[in-house]
Design an enzyme around this catalytic site. Structure first.
Site, mmCIF file in Angstrom:
data_model
loop_
_atom_site.group_PDB
_atom_site.id
_atom_site.type_symbol
_atom_site.label_atom_id
_atom_site.label_comp_id
_atom_site.label_asym_id
_atom_site.label_seq_id
_atom_site.Cartn_x
_atom_site.Cartn_y
_atom_site.Cartn_z
ATOM 1 N N ASP A 85 44.290 35.652 38.250
ATOM 2 C CA ASP A 85 45.470 36.485 38.470
ATOM 3 C C ASP A 85 45.076 37.934 38.712
ATOM 4 O O ASP A 85 45.735 38.861 38.240
ATOM 5 C CB ASP A 85 46.428 36.374 37.275
ATOM 6 C CG ASP A 85 47.774 37.036 37.549
ATOM 7 O OD1 ASP A 85 48.143 37.175 38.725
ATOM 8 O OD2 ASP A 85 48.448 37.431 36.572
ATOM 9 N N MET A 86 44.000 38.149 39.461
ATOM 10 C CA MET A 86 43.550 39.500 39.798
ATOM 11 C C MET A 86 44.119 39.925 41.152
ATOM 12 O O MET A 86 43.413 40.434 42.015
ATOM 13 C CB MET A 86 42.024 39.566 39.809
ATOM 14 C CG MET A 86 41.418 39.467 38.430
ATOM 15 S SD MET A 86 41.822 40.888 37.408
ATOM 16 C CE MET A 86 41.924 40.159 35.787
#
Length: 779
Positions: free
Chosen positions: A462-463
């Site tokens: 989830d970057m």
């Protein structure tokens, strides 16, 4: 003495049991050995024997040596390793039958010396970088966008997203004279049916002499910029929806009148709600995105809908979507108005379902709402308006944050997210892989890709790129270049040529950990910028807690979870993600000064854990209650459980500081100063202004006067900082959490105002409210 003996015996048992467990995991032997010593001390103390004091004095000496070896001369790690043991030494001083003299002779000198060593470490800040940015003017006539100097026409003041104001009435010399000018309550507060992350994140616009502010439930409020008095309110009547991950609105967008003169907008004081008015033909327009997936066009003068735009001022953003689950798609950020189009992206719920709405980006005619182009990262080459009856690509990477635009180059820049689910990469196509976790430059005229620069390969953490890119013209060794500066969750700040996408600050690749679940893979390398705020890799010694017990438990968790450094893949075992899902930088972005060629940012450091949960035996009854926690990933073989890496007492497992402010010279790419930011004032039962360095959500604004304004931290204060040194030079108490980016403007009397929206943030626990607060200099 019986009670004291029991305390030592109980503490010893806990440390011995936990310490043995930690040893079996390959961790420190200290806790088990400490447990044995405390058990012996407890037995000796029961009989008031002098040997208890001698043994405890030796224990304090060894513990102090161990603590200094592990953490250095650093107050918070030392205090939590030694504090409880120093307190327990006090009753031991008076233990012996000879009236305490032997205790004083043996234990007191040790207690005093170690106590002084511990307390004196408060005067040393090992994490601080001191310096002064060069604040001489480098660019005399910089490009600061097309917004008038006294106004704030877009989320980042102009479409360039700089968060830089050319106003200079407020300076480091007079900022202490700032006082509250007015305060307004919107009336929009969190309700019983709202999702957990209901939050005020809005930055107002200032057009003419009116402020325009959106609220979490998509009310648009017009206020007099001098007095804060309400002019009109439009309520979009958004129904509650339990499957929404976020209930927020970061801002609205503005189309000037054909004349270009904002003062030509004759704002009316309304006697009835604006949503009840008949629609009107609009010259100027305000665009309000809603959390039920509409885009509304409203008249800036009255708040009435613009009948010329779409369907009587309302555009349904669910058109041509492949899946249309309620609450799965909506816009939380303002659209971009540039070159005759309003460009809209959207937020797609993370980790709710494999088959979700598309992350398509669409451009509509600003006057009519006609679809001009659509760019779908799952089908990136076909940008002609999609016909009725066809659908966009399922779950393609989206852009939930704020875009920037260079109208002269004809390009718009989007920070890109991931295809959902975030932690499962087996569903992604080559096209989706190319554009995820990147910045992509699109043609404002056609939507075609001009360039793309990716910041995470095959992102499993989830970057997504969370922040609006800031545009400025930057002096370099190769001459002045049109630059784009964008911070990322992993802590890098990328400086690119915004015309070509080529790096201005070098980008390299570094090896990354491998090993994923069956059917997936991890990229062998990951990019890193030459300008980075990435933290060092965590070690067991970095584990922290308010007491030795929860510190030990954090060490046990650290050794039990998978962690091989940044980019350790998700796992069924559970993986530490550091930096965590909040990121080092988030949607608050950074502020740049195009005159001085410097940057102000707020890096934060919080570890998260990510655990893949096989579906066959999983209890999913409490899934999808928010972004953190258990998310179901409907249609996938794994759910995912994400949460901050916290001790049993609810404090981060990694030692502070957790939040900073930092100043960077963009010409050299060097971090010149970096200081802890924020206190625990509102996070503990007692209002203690202890500067630990706290995390925050929000962003800064730089003024030409050399003062930076920002709230953001989890304490309820807005602060002013000296741009040159980063020192805090002003502070004002807010009535609620300030998790929004402030702005500044001139009122009708020519006075510089600073405005902060203070409504709190539901998921980080700051004080909830509905306030808009304005400040100006005392006369």
């Amino acid at each position: 003495m019986i009670i004291l003996s029991l305390i030592f015996l109980l503490l010893g048992l806990v440390l011995l049991g936990g310490g043995v467990w930690l040893i079996t995991l390959g961790g420190s032997w200290y806790y088990a050995l400490a447990g044995i010593v405390l058990l012996v001390v407890g037995l000796l103390a029961r009989n008031r024997r002098r040997q208890a004091q001698v043994l405890y004095a030796l224990f304090l000496i060894v513990t102090a040596i161990w603590a200094l070896w592990e953490s250095g001369y650093d107050w918070w790690p030392l205090a939590t390793r030694l504090g409880l043991f120093l307190v327990l030494a006090i009753p031991l001083l008076f233990l012996a039958r000879d009236g305490g003299k032997s205790g004083v002779m043996v234990l007191l000198p040790v207690w005093v010396v170690i106590g002084l060593i511990t307390v004196s470490s408060m005067a040393v800040d090992q994490h601080r970088i001191d310096g002064n940015l060069n604040t001489d003017v480098v660019m005399k006539d910089p490009n600061i966008g097309k917004t008038p100097d006294d106004s704030w026409h877009a989320y980042g003041r102009s479409n360039m997203g700089q968060r830089f104001s050319p106003l200079n009435q407020i300076t480091p010399d007079n900022v202490q004279n700032l006082e509250q000018a007015w305060q307004y309550s919107t009336g929009d507060i969190k309700g019983p049916k709202d999702v957990g992350e209901t939050t005020y994140e809005a930055t107002p616009l200032k057009v003419g002499n009116t402020l325009y502010i959106c609220t979490p439930h998509n009310w648009l409020v017009a206020l007099d910029a001098d007095t804060g008095e309400k002019q009109w309110v439009y309520d979009a009547k958004v129904p509650p929806e339990s499957m929404r991950q976020h209930q927020t609105c970061r801002g609205v967008s503005y189309l000037p009148p054909a004349s270009g003169d904002p003062d030509a907008i004759d704002v009316k004081v309304a006697s009835e709600p604006a949503e009840t008015l008949d629609s009107v033909q609009c010259d100027a327009e305000l665009f309000l995105p809603t959390s039920d997936a509409r885009l509304l066009a409203l008249d800036p003068a009255t708040g009435a809908r613009c009948r010329n735009f779409a369907d009587d001022g309302s555009l349904d953003l669910m058109h041509n979507m492949p899946y249309k689950q309620d609450g799965f798609y909506y816009s939380t950020s303002p659209p971009m108005v540039a070159n005759g189009v309003v460009v809209v992206a959207g937020s797609v719920n993370d980790n709710y379902a494999v088959n979700s709405p598309s992350g398509v980006i669409r451009a509509y005619d600003v006057k009519t709402g006609e679809l001009k182009w659509n760019w779908d990262s799952g089908n990136p080459d076909e940008t002609a308006p999609i016909p009725e009856g066809e659908t966009y690509t399922t779950s393609s990477p989206n852009s939930w944050s704020v875009a920037s635009a260079d109208e002269d180059l004809g390009l718009i820049y989007f920070p890109m997210g991931n295809r959902t689910p975030d932690q499962l990469g087996m569903y992604r196509t080559p096209e989706e892989e190319k554009y995820a976790a990147s910045v992509v430059a699109l043609s404002l005229e056609t939507g075609q890709v001009a360039w793309v620069q990716q910041f995470v390969h095959h992102d499993l953490w989830d970057m997504d790129t969370p922040a609006q890119p800031a545009l400025l013209d930057l002096k370099t060794d190769k001459g002045v270049q049109p630059a784009l500066v964008v911070p990322t969750k992993q802590g890098d700040v990328y400086v690119l040529n915004r015309k070509t996408g080529e790096p201005i600050v070098p980008i390299s690749e570094q090896e990354a950990p491998q090993g994923t679940i069956e059917g997936d893979h991890a990229s062998p390398t990951q990019p890193i910028s030459g300008l980075t705020f990435r933290p060092p890799t965590l070690t067991e010694a970095d584990m922290w807690g308010a007491t030795p017990i929860d510190q030990m438990i954090c060490r046990i968790d650290f050794k039990s979870l998978r962690y091989e450094g940044q980019y350790t893949p998700p796992s069924e075992q559970g993986t530490i993600v550091f930096p965590g899902n909040f990121g080092v930088f988030n949607w608050g972005s950074i502020a740049v000064d195009p005159k001085r060629q410097v940057m102000f940012g707020m890096p934060l450091y919080l570890a998260f854990t990510s655990t893949l949960v096989p579906k066959e035996n999983a209890d999913l009854s409490n899934a999808n209650k928010g972004e953190a926690g258990l998310n179901a990933n409907a249609g996938a073989p794994y759910a995912v459980n994400m949460k901050p890496f916290l001790s049993p007492l609810g404090v981060p497992c990694q030692q502070p500081p957790w939040g900073y402010v930092a100043g960077t010279d963009l010409q050299t790419g060097k971090v010149v100063w970096k200081h802890k930011n924020g206190t625990i004032y509102d996070m503990t039962p007692l209002p203690l202004p202890i500067p630990m360095g706290m995390p925050g959500i929000g962003g800064p604004v730089i003024t030409d006067g050399g003062v930076v304004f920002m709230a953001a931290s989890v304490d309820n204060f807005i602060r002013g900082y000296d741009l040159a040194s980063g020192k805090e030079i002003w502070r004002a108490r807010l009535p609620a959490g300030g998790q929004a980016t402030p702005m500044t403007y001139l009122n009708s009397k020519g006075e510089q105002m600073v405005v902060q929206v203070a409504g709190g943030h539901g998921s980080i626990g700051t004080t909830i409210g509905d306030y808009v607060v304005a400040y100006k200099l005392k006369k």
